[in-house]
Design an enzyme around this catalytic site. Structure first.
Site, short mmCIF file in Angstrom:
data_model
loop_
_atom_site.label_atom_id
_atom_site.label_comp_id
_atom_site.label_asym_id
_atom_site.label_seq_id
_atom_site.Cartn_x
_atom_site.Cartn_y
_atom_site.Cartn_z
N ASN A 201 29.82 37.73 62.58
CA ASN A 201 29.58 38.21 61.21
C ASN A 201 28.13 38.66 61.01
OD1 ASN A 201 28.21 35.80 61.17
ND2 ASN A 201 29.30 34.91 59.44
N HIS B 42 25.43 36.83 61.79
CA HIS B 42 24.45 35.77 61.50
C HIS B 42 23.50 35.60 62.68
CE1 HIS B 42 27.24 32.33 63.10
NE2 HIS B 42 26.29 32.52 63.98
C1 GLP Z 1 26.40 30.03 66.63
C2 GLP Z 1 24.89 29.72 66.65
C3 GLP Z 1 24.07 30.93 66.88
C4 GLP Z 1 24.72 31.76 67.97
C5 GLP Z 1 26.01 32.32 67.46
C6 GLP Z 1 26.85 33.01 68.51
O1 GLP Z 1 27.05 29.61 65.49
N1 GLP Z 1 24.41 29.05 65.52
O2 GLP Z 1 22.74 30.57 67.18
O3 GLP Z 1 23.88 32.81 68.33
O4 GLP Z 1 26.75 31.38 66.73
O5 GLP Z 1 27.42 32.09 69.38
P1 GLP Z 1 28.18 32.50 70.70
O6 GLP Z 1 27.15 32.90 71.68
O7 GLP Z 1 28.90 31.24 71.12
O8 GLP Z 1 29.11 33.60 70.35
#
Ligand code: GLP
Length: 241
Positions: free
Chosen positions: A136, A138
């Site tokens: 999304n 973030h």
């Molecule tokens: C999580 C973390 C982030 C991370 C993101 C993507 O919720 N808080 O710091 O970058 O989501 O995670 P992933 O690499 O597992 O897709």
């Protein structure tokens, strides 16, 4: 924005580790901002390998992690404390006193989170910040919203994030509803940023981050304002660029 498109996940992990190792070789006392999630796992594995081959030394490095779930003990297998020790700290020579990971304060005293930013400043600020990206858009746990926070703070996780991260837990009900995260200001203060993105489910967020309007509803888009940011994406994550 500098964009590097990797052949695949292995290539992405090697390139990311190469950038971190170069920073540490250039400045043995580098202050690193570190991320968790599945994306940087390969980067940490490469850095551990490079350390074992004596190609990089973390003895004087200082680290600050981006975020941590609220209400999970550091020993919980899904806490970011546990993740960092399991994937990285246990295998390299970062000194315990140089490791910083945000902590939830159950009295929710907002000022106590600012202490984290103070510690970053006292360490001289972040030289290289490693980031992932949520589907999304973030960054850390700075969720899409009409406003964003500057400093480290407690945040309610969005339903999208709870659902995305439920894959790490036995059931969605076990995913914490809140987290402590560095704010966008703390992140933007880093001298250099690398953002790692892998997989098709990140393509739209990556597109918005690179070419969309700058909006708090896609926190990654704010990174367009940073002076030294490199996007390191595999072909799938870069497919809409
Ligand atoms: C999580 C973390 C982030 C991370 C993101 C993507 O919720 N808080 O710091 O970058 O989501 O995670 P992933 O690499 O597992 O897709």
């Amino acid at each position: 924005m500098n964009i590097i498109i990797a052949e695949n996940y292995q290539d992405l992990s090697e390139k990311a580790a190469g950038i971190v190792a170069e920073e540490v070789k250039r400045n043995q006392q580098a202050v690193l901002g570190l991320a968790t999630g599945s994306t940087p796992e390969g980067m940490y594995a490469q850095l551990v390998k490079m350390f074992q081959e004596k190609k990089v030394d973390f003895n004087s490095v200082v680290t600050f992690n981006l975020d941590e779930y609220a209400c999970l003990s550091p020993e919980h297998a899904q806490s970011y404390h546990y993740y960092m020790h399991q994937h990285f700290f246990e295998h390299v020579n970062v000194r315990d006193e140089n490791i910083h990971i945000p902590c939830y304060n159950d009295k929710n005293i907002a000022d106590s989170y600012l202490e984290y930013d103070r510690m970053i400043s006292e360490a001289g600020g972040i030289d290289l910040q490693v980031l992932g990206i949520g589907g999304n858009g973030h960054i850390g746990f700075n969720e899409p919203n009409n406003y964003l926070h500057t400093h480290t703070h407690l945040i309610d996780l969005s339903e999208d994030t709870i659902e995305a991260n439920s894959r790490f837990f036995d059931s969605p009900g076990e995913v914490p509803r809140q987290a402590v995260t560095m704010g966008m200001g703390s992140i933007m203060d880093a001298l250099k940023i690398i953002l790692l993105a892998s997989g098709k489910n990140k393509a739209r967020a990556v597109q918005g981050m690179c070419t969309g309007k700058i909006t708090t509803n896609l926190p990654a888009s704010l990174l367009q304002l940073h002076r030294d940011i490199t996007l390191l994406a595999d072909k799938e994550a870069a497919s809409l660029l």
